[in-house]
Design a protein around this motif. Structure first.
Motif, PDB file in Angstrom:
ATOM      1  N   GLU A 478       0.822  -1.205   0.000  1.00  0.00           N
ATOM      2  CA  GLU A 478       0.000   0.000   0.000  1.00  0.00           C
ATOM      3  C   GLU A 478       0.862   1.264   0.000  1.00  0.00           C
ATOM      4  OE1 GLU A 478      -3.724   0.063   1.988  1.00  0.00           O
ATOM      5  OE2 GLU A 478      -3.405  -1.917   2.872  1.00  0.00           O
ATOM      6  N   THR A 479       0.175   2.401  -0.184  1.00  0.00           N
ATOM      7  CA  THR A 479       0.853   3.694  -0.152  1.00  0.00           C
ATOM      8  C   THR A 479       0.199   4.535   0.934  1.00  0.00           C
ATOM      9  OG1 THR A 479       1.263   3.561  -2.527  1.00  0.00           O
ATOM     10  CG2 THR A 479       1.521   5.722  -1.485  1.00  0.00           C
ATOM     11  N   PRO A 480       0.654   4.393   2.174  1.00  0.00           N
ATOM     12  CA  PRO A 480       0.021   5.123   3.282  1.00  0.00           C
ATOM     13  C   PRO A 480       0.361   6.607   3.244  1.00  0.00           C
ATOM     14  CG  PRO A 480       1.943   3.951   4.077  1.00  0.00           C
ATOM     15  CD  PRO A 480       1.767   3.543   2.639  1.00  0.00           C
ATOM     16  N   THR A 481      -0.559   7.421   3.742  1.00  0.00           N
ATOM     17  CA  THR A 481      -0.326   8.854   3.894  1.00  0.00           C
ATOM     18  C   THR A 481      -0.216   9.139   5.389  1.00  0.00           C
ATOM     19  OG1 THR A 481      -1.582   9.340   1.893  1.00  0.00           O
ATOM     20  CG2 THR A 481      -1.216  11.161   3.436  1.00  0.00           C
ATOM     21  N   CYS A 482       0.993   9.390   5.860  1.00  0.00           N
ATOM     22  CA  CYS A 482       1.261   9.504   7.295  1.00  0.00           C
ATOM     23  C   CYS A 482       2.005  10.802   7.583  1.00  0.00           C
ATOM     24  CB  CYS A 482       2.087   8.311   7.777  1.00  0.00           C
ATOM     25  SG  CYS A 482       1.355   6.716   7.383  1.00  0.00           S
ATOM     26  N   PRO A 483       1.298  11.913   7.740  1.00  0.00           N
ATOM     27  CA  PRO A 483       1.972  13.207   7.933  1.00  0.00           C
ATOM     28  C   PRO A 483       2.696  13.332   9.261  1.00  0.00           C
ATOM     29  CG  PRO A 483      -0.408  13.417   8.221  1.00  0.00           C
ATOM     30  CD  PRO A 483      -0.160  12.039   7.704  1.00  0.00           C
ATOM     31  N   ASN A 484       2.307  12.528  10.276  1.00  0.00           N
ATOM     32  CA  ASN A 484       2.894  12.657  11.614  1.00  0.00           C
ATOM     33  C   ASN A 484       3.895  11.563  11.952  1.00  0.00           C
ATOM     34  OD1 ASN A 484       1.152  14.909  12.294  1.00  0.00           O
ATOM     35  ND2 ASN A 484      -0.495  13.423  12.535  1.00  0.00           N
ATOM     36  N   LEU A 485       3.984  10.539  11.126  1.00  0.00           N
ATOM     37  CA  LEU A 485       4.774   9.365  11.495  1.00  0.00           C
ATOM     38  C   LEU A 485       6.266   9.678  11.543  1.00  0.00           C
ATOM     39  CD1 LEU A 485       4.227   6.371  12.198  1.00  0.00           C
ATOM     40  CD2 LEU A 485       4.912   5.818   9.858  1.00  0.00           C
ATOM     41  N   GLN A 486       6.888   9.384  12.685  1.00  0.00           N
ATOM     42  CA  GLN A 486       8.322   9.602  12.859  1.00  0.00           C
ATOM     43  C   GLN A 486       9.089   8.294  13.023  1.00  0.00           C
ATOM     44  OE1 GLN A 486       7.588  13.622  15.542  1.00  0.00           O
ATOM     45  NE2 GLN A 486       9.400  12.413  15.927  1.00  0.00           N
ATOM     46  N   THR A 487       8.420   7.242  13.494  1.00  0.00           N
ATOM     47  CA  THR A 487       9.105   5.986  13.801  1.00  0.00           C
ATOM     48  C   THR A 487       8.376   4.842  13.129  1.00  0.00           C
ATOM     49  OG1 THR A 487       9.556   6.912  15.989  1.00  0.00           O
ATOM     50  CG2 THR A 487      10.022   4.569  15.665  1.00  0.00           C
ATOM     51  N   MET A 488       9.139   3.962  12.475  1.00  0.00           N
ATOM     52  CA  MET A 488       8.545   2.780  11.858  1.00  0.00           C
ATOM     53  C   MET A 488       9.421   1.575  12.146  1.00  0.00           C
ATOM     54  SD  MET A 488       7.516   2.043   7.855  1.00  0.00           S
ATOM     55  CE  MET A 488       6.175   3.224   7.846  1.00  0.00           C
ATOM     56  N   PHE A 489       8.889   0.656  12.934  1.00  0.00           N
ATOM     57  CA  PHE A 489       9.578  -0.584  13.265  1.00  0.00           C
ATOM     58  C   PHE A 489       8.980  -1.716  12.429  1.00  0.00           C
ATOM     59  CE2 PHE A 489      11.299   0.124  17.866  1.00  0.00           C
ATOM     60  CZ  PHE A 489      12.065   1.186  17.404  1.00  0.00           C
ATOM     61  N   LEU A 490       9.751  -2.196  11.461  1.00  0.00           N
ATOM     62  CA  LEU A 490       9.338  -3.331  10.630  1.00  0.00           C
ATOM     63  C   LEU A 490      10.240  -4.531  10.897  1.00  0.00           C
ATOM     64  CD1 LEU A 490       8.815  -1.356   7.286  1.00  0.00           C
ATOM     65  CD2 LEU A 490       7.038  -2.117   8.871  1.00  0.00           C
ATOM     66  N   PRO A 507       6.598  12.034   5.108  1.00  0.00           N
ATOM     67  CA  PRO A 507       7.645  13.059   5.004  1.00  0.00           C
ATOM     68  C   PRO A 507       8.470  13.260   6.265  1.00  0.00           C
ATOM     69  CG  PRO A 507       5.483  14.082   5.250  1.00  0.00           C
ATOM     70  CD  PRO A 507       5.247  12.620   5.063  1.00  0.00           C
ATOM     71  N   ARG A 508       7.925  12.901   7.456  1.00  0.00           N
ATOM     72  CA  ARG A 508       8.629  13.188   8.718  1.00  0.00           C
ATOM     73  C   ARG A 508       9.302  11.955   9.308  1.00  0.00           C
ATOM     74  NH1 ARG A 508       4.791  16.247  12.764  1.00  0.00           N
ATOM     75  NH2 ARG A 508       6.791  16.457  13.842  1.00  0.00           N
ATOM     76  N   LEU A 509       9.326  10.858   8.572  1.00  0.00           N
ATOM     77  CA  LEU A 509       9.899   9.636   9.139  1.00  0.00           C
ATOM     78  C   LEU A 509      11.364   9.854   9.515  1.00  0.00           C
ATOM     79  CD1 LEU A 509       9.036   6.732   9.801  1.00  0.00           C
ATOM     80  CD2 LEU A 509      10.108   6.016   7.661  1.00  0.00           C
ATOM     81  N   THR A 510      11.671   9.541  10.787  1.00  0.00           N
ATOM     82  CA  THR A 510      13.008   9.804  11.337  1.00  0.00           C
ATOM     83  C   THR A 510      13.792   8.527  11.564  1.00  0.00           C
ATOM     84  OG1 THR A 510      12.113  11.759  12.452  1.00  0.00           O
ATOM     85  CG2 THR A 510      14.239  10.952  13.222  1.00  0.00           C
ATOM     86  N   VAL A 511      13.120   7.487  12.052  1.00  0.00           N
ATOM     87  CA  VAL A 511      13.776   6.208  12.324  1.00  0.00           C
ATOM     88  C   VAL A 511      13.045   5.112  11.563  1.00  0.00           C
ATOM     89  CG1 VAL A 511      14.223   4.443  14.077  1.00  0.00           C
ATOM     90  CG2 VAL A 511      14.669   6.854  14.592  1.00  0.00           C
ATOM     91  N   LEU A 512      13.784   4.392  10.736  1.00  0.00           N
ATOM     92  CA  LEU A 512      13.249   3.252   9.996  1.00  0.00           C
ATOM     93  C   LEU A 512      14.128   2.049  10.292  1.00  0.00           C
ATOM     94  CD1 LEU A 512      11.492   1.818   7.868  1.00  0.00           C
ATOM     95  CD2 LEU A 512      13.030   2.730   6.106  1.00  0.00           C
ATOM     96  N   SER A 513      13.536   1.023  10.898  1.00  0.00           N
ATOM     97  CA  SER A 513      14.293  -0.185  11.209  1.00  0.00           C
ATOM     98  C   SER A 513      13.712  -1.365  10.451  1.00  0.00           C
ATOM     99  CB  SER A 513      14.259  -0.478  12.712  1.00  0.00           C
ATOM    100  OG  SER A 513      14.984  -1.663  12.979  1.00  0.00           O
ATOM    101  N   LEU A 514      14.554  -1.954   9.603  1.00  0.00           N
ATOM    102  CA  LEU A 514      14.211  -3.176   8.868  1.00  0.00           C
ATOM    103  C   LEU A 514      15.031  -4.360   9.366  1.00  0.00           C
ATOM    104  CD1 LEU A 514      14.105  -1.488   5.371  1.00  0.00           C
ATOM    105  CD2 LEU A 514      12.147  -2.543   6.509  1.00  0.00           C
ATOM    106  N   LEU A 515      15.593  -4.240  10.523  1.00  0.00           N
ATOM    107  CA  LEU A 515      16.467  -5.255  11.111  1.00  0.00           C
ATOM    108  C   LEU A 515      15.846  -6.654  11.037  1.00  0.00           C
ATOM    109  CD1 LEU A 515      18.352  -4.981  14.470  1.00  0.00           C
ATOM    110  CD2 LEU A 515      16.668  -6.782  14.218  1.00  0.00           C
ATOM    111  N   ASN A 516      16.691  -7.624  10.733  1.00  0.00           N
ATOM    112  CA  ASN A 516      16.310  -9.036  10.785  1.00  0.00           C
ATOM    113  C   ASN A 516      15.166  -9.378   9.828  1.00  0.00           C
ATOM    114  OD1 ASN A 516      16.756 -11.633  11.633  1.00  0.00           O
ATOM    115  ND2 ASN A 516      15.511 -11.456  13.475  1.00  0.00           N
TER     116      ASN A 516
END
Length: 778
Positions: A478-490, A507-516
């Motif tokens: 999908e293509t989410p619209t997340c104006p406030n999202l800063q952290t994404m743990f995947l 646009p505001r994503l600060t931390v993206l973790s794709l670990l493991n």
């Protein structure tokens, strides 16, 4: 004769009634005056902090009773006198008047006797020791050993102050009640004024005039009573230091044999209160929790049907999870109203930054062992550690916050390098983060739920932080619209593909973790649109190359490529384009075929990449790929910046015979880990490099050493240069005879100028495997 005497006596009470009533009235006035005089003396003495005598109190009580009863007799007197007839000694109702006259005569005599006993030399004395109050208590489950521990501390004359700490609801109040009833003693509040009033009431300062005194005046009065006595004070739920001097409590200790026992949720308060003994009250173990559950539910309910255990075995895991989820939802209102509100009191007392850091931890799954280092680095990239601009200093602030949360029992230790969040604390944090936070600040957390597909975007588009760790998600389409999202743990999913549009509108994503996500081979094109990204964690993924389009991530402070076993291509000038980078980890295993060494991504062997690493002016923490030759090692040592920034050094598969001077590591002032693997030809020596260098702490940052497959080493006595070593692992070293050679200790100490050698003082883990010639450790 007896009948005549009785008749005469009756007539006597009746005939003298007109005389005795006025006499009784006069005696009553005297008794009332004497009662008032004694009461005034008592009031004056109590204002001087004395306590009225029991015999005085008894006299005053009896006087009040006599006055009341005499008033009634005098009031009824005129009616009885009017009944008199037939002269002075006749009565219309002789028996009634006789009884009344007898009561008047007896009350008159009682008053005269009571007056004679009302001449007191003193009416009050100094205060007694603290009284003893038994409190209702619940039966303890698994607290007996803690009670015994506290009781042993109480018996220890050297221990004056005892702190009991633990998270809210863990049983500290129950424990304190048990101790109270063993002692039968005092108060459970922490406000200075309240403590003084509780103590004052217990030791006799209970009147309103004393309660209206200033705090400092009360302190003098309390100290005056307690300073020469042996006492025990119990204080429940302290959130900050209580100044015993302000309260008036003499400091308990060996001199007076007194005790102060308090409960708190913070280990720091134990220190501030100068507790000689600090005892943590732990959560119940599973078996004890089950006992408590049995006790509360009752055998009748648990044994309602003999087939329940069999049915449980036949029920599928999915049905169990469904039932548990239903149970959680039905229990949530009660948890919110009772348990969470109790725990939230701990949360509300935290500073704002610490609150944010605590809530961040609930992004991890239940029972997850959170690496402290990673947690602090994520906090730093999120801007939560805003006291410092560099990760080196921010790590100190982060470490302090973690220590504070551990002290407050809101986090738990899981070994040296990890922390955990108790299930109930995590549920409370989720309740706050997902329910109570303002719109646009809330969290979306679905962890450990075995989700096979991504959650519907509408469920998390308005969130500030989202975590879907430990699921089975394979595709993000999908293509989410997340104006406030800063952290994404995947992290810890089964990702195969991330759609090119997935990151397009965050646009505001600060931390993206794709670990493991080991099967994730490529990054989507849309990742280049994450222009606010400061942390990109790709560790333990299957990424084969980094796309050139990552150059748009100019704010990146952290890039983690640890254990990217398939990574073989980093485009030229990509790393150097991350000019704000402070944390960089590039680690992948080298080829075992020396003929293919040029094809290996080697941070030192690849000269252009090395130049890029050296150009990063803000880099503070670095892990480089394993060094696979002495030539590459010498090139690395000749660099100006990279060695002093490197936290882990891997020397792997040195095929040729070489001598490695361990003192060359002195330049690596942040080195924490040294791994020497498959270096069959390497020998280690200690050779002084600079006569002006002080080597006494040259490897003071080294925490972990692993040596595998070395066929030349007979000892590793050089480890005395690492006083803070925590973990040592030795495997397949066929000629290793000693870990530390007693014969070489003096020689090594002389070379580096060390005196008072005390190796392994901080060693916590020692792993030895296949050392056939090993004769001694030390």
């Amino acid at each position: 004769m007896g009948s005549w005497d009785s008749t005469v006596g009756q007539a006597n009470y009746v005939c003298k009634l007109k005389q005795t009533l006025p006499t009784l009235s006069a005696a009553l006035d005297e008794l009332r005056a004497r009662r008032n005089d004694v009461q005034r003396k008592v009031d004056l003495d109590e204002q001087r902090q004395l306590r009225r005598l029991d015999e005085v109190q008894l006299w005053l009580s009896k006087a009040d009773t006599m006055i009341t009863e005499a008033d009634i007799l005098i009031e009824d007197g005129p009616r009885e006198i009017n009944n008199l007839c037939l002269g002075r000694c006749a009565s219309k109702n002789c028996l009634s008047t006789y009884k009344f006259g007898k009561r008047v005569a007896k009350r008159l005599q009682d008053i005269k006797d009571h007056m004679s006993r009302g001449a007191f030399d003193k009416v009050a004395e100094t205060q007694p020791t603290a009284s003893m109050i038994l409190r209702p208590e619940e039966r303890t489950i698994a607290l007996e050993s803690t009670i015994d521990m506290v009781w042993n501390c109480i018996r220890d004359r050297d221990v004056g102050i005892i702190g009991l700490y633990g998270t809210g609801g863990v049983g500290k109040m129950t424990l304190l009640t048990q101790i109270n009833n063993k002692f039968d003693t005092t108060p459970e509040v922490y406000d200075v004024g309240k403590i003084q009033d509780e103590i004052g009431e217990t030791i006799g300062f209970s009147n309103e005039s004393w309660k209206n005194k200033r705090v400092d005046q009360k302190a003098v009065d309390i100290y005056g009573v307690l300073h020469n006595k042996k006492f025990v004070v119990l204080l429940d739920d302290l959130w900050e230091r209580v100044d015993l001097n302000k309260v008036g409590i003499p400091k308990p200790g060996q001199e007076n044999g007194s005790k102060l026992i308090f409960t708190t949720r913070s280990l720091e308060v134990c220190g501030e209160m100068e507790a000689r003994k600090r005892i943590r009250v732990e959560c119940l173990k599973p078996e004890d929790a089950w006992k408590l559950f049995q006790e509360k539910v009752g055998d009748e309910t648990l044994n309602i049907h003999p087939d329940i255990p069999k049915l449980a075995e036949q029920t599928t895991p999915g049905e169990w999870k469904y039932a548990i989820e239903k149970l959680k939802r039905s229990a949530l209102p009660k948890m919110e109203n009772e348990v969470f509100q109790l725990l939230k009191f701990s949360y509300d007392n935290l500073p704002r930054t610490v609150k944010c850091c605590l809530l961040y931890c609930c992004l991890y799954p239940e029972d997850y062992a959170i690496p402290k280092k990673t947690l602090v680095e994520y906090w730093f990239c999120e801007g939560l550690l805003n006291e410092f601009d560099r990760i080196i200093e921010a790590e100190m602030q982060g470490g302090h916050i973690i220590s504070s949360l551990l002290s407050a029992c809101l986090l738990e230790r899981d070994g040296e390098h990890r922390v955990k969040m108790h299930d109930v604390i995590r549920d409370m944090c989720l309740w706050i983060a997902c329910e109570l936070e303002a719109k646009g600040q809330r969290f979306f957390v679905k962890t450990g739920a075995e989700l096979p597909v991504e959650p519907h975007v509408k469920a998390w588009e308005g969130a500030k932080r989202m975590s879907v760790m430990q699921n089975r998600i394979q595709v993000l389409r999908e293509t989410p619209t997340c104006p406030n999202l800063q952290t994404m743990f995947l992290m810890c999913n089964e990702l195969l593909v991330i759609g090119n549009g997935f990151f397009r509108s965050i646009p505001r994503l600060t931390v993206l973790s794709l670990l493991n996500n080991k099967d994730l081979k490529a990054l989507p094109q849309g990742i280049s649109q994450l222009i606010s990204l400061e942390c990109l964690d790709l560790s333990c993924t299957g990424i084969k190359e980094l796309p050139t389009r990552l150059k748009s991530l100019t704010k990146l402070k952290m890039l983690d490529l640890s254990y990217t076993c398939y990574l073989r291509k980093i485009p030229p000038r990509l790393i150097s384009s991350f000019s704000e980078l402070q944390i960089l980890r590039i680690w992948n295993p080298p080829s075992l075929d020396p003929a293919k060494e040029d094809n290996v991504l080697d941070g030192v062997g690849n000269e252009k990449l090395t130049e890029e690493l050296e150009s990063l002016q803000h880099l503070n923490t670095a892990t480089i790929p394993p060094i696979t030759s002495m030539v590459a090692l010498q090139r690395f040592q000749s660099l100006e910046l990279l060695p002093c920034r490197t936290e882990s050094l891997f020397l792997w598969h040195f095929w040729k015979s070489n001598v490695f001077n361990v003192l060359c590591l002195e330049k690596m002032e942040h080195l924490e880990r040294l791994d020497i693997t498959g270096c069959g030809g390497i020998d280690i020596e200690i050779r002084k490099l600079n006569t002006n260098t002080n080597y006494t702490s040259s490897l003071h940052t080294l925490r972990e050493v692993t040596i595998t497959g070395s066929c030349k080493l007979r000892d590793i006595t050089w480890l005395i240069l690492a006083p803070n070593l925590r973990s040592l692992e030795l495997k397949h070293c066929g000629k290793m005879e000693e870990i530390l050679s007693r014969g070489k200790l003096g020689e090594v100490a002389d070379v580096v100028g060390i005196s008072n050698v005390s190796p392994f003082r901080k060693l916590e883990r020692l792993y030895l495997n296949y050392l056939p010639e090993l004769k001694s450790i030390y």
